[in-house]
Design a protein around this motif. Sequence first.
Motif: not given
Length: 315
Positions: A17-18, A21, A30, A24-25
Amino acid sequence: MAIHRFLDITLAVPEPDELGAFWERRGMRRAGAVLGTDDRSRQITLAKGPYRHLAELHLGCEDEADLVAIATRLDALGIAATVADKTLTCADPVFDHRVVVDVVGDAPLTDGKVRATNRPGCAERTTTRADVVEETVPRPPRRVGHVVLGTPHVAEACAFYLDGLGFRVSDRMLDGVLTFARVESDHHNLLIQPAPVSYLNHYALEMDDLDAIGVTGSAVLAERADAHVVGVGRHRLGSNLFWYLSDPAGTMFELFADMDHITDDDAWDHDHRRDDWTPDEAGLSVWGPAEPPEAFFTPPDLAAIGAAREALGRR
């Protein structure tokens, strides 16, 4: 070439998940565990694993006859492959990740915006600012273009990818100790190099241009000042612009642009390919950093990766 597409990869990391993210940034789309781009909805799939590694390499070929030919070559190497429903599946005998080959058509990237530039004697942009100055949203990566794998079993890895799967050699260093190979027109979709442990050295994402590399890399550094590894520069082998950084899982990734494209295999082999490059000749860059730092070839978690592989019975 029978295999003609480098499709996507699966990364296994302790905290998926990290990592999701993080990308995604950077502008990737995602959907659950899948990261994609505007042109290709699946570029990186994330999975949970006890250590960071490449879990799957997904390639594309032209037709079902290619799958049979690949399976036959792999069998000659003593590697079992399963062919069903226009898909071949096998295990990499050195790195242990899955390799999946699907029958797929072409999926060209949409042409990026041509940006006006000012050069001596030619001013294309007048009475306005450069596009990058006024962009409010950084341009995301366009696609995953290649992976680099390090291993103490270089000859076996090369046999699998070249003789088995059918990757084509673009250049070699030290008589094959480092092998740059391709399935698309990119100079390389794969680099195999020596290392004390079999591991994923880095994965690479294509960007539109140098500005896109600089903006995205700077955004990464704004979050984690220690993410910088080496760059910015231009490689000799492949000719691409580069900036290497590390992701939150500790895997190095490369932002690249303007790589050599090989559309005539015979002409490249005759006029450009060399199998005897030396490190002094090729170097890290034509311009930019002259030498990579130790972490470029020996990341700080390499011993931990080796211990994790040994605990799982992997070489």
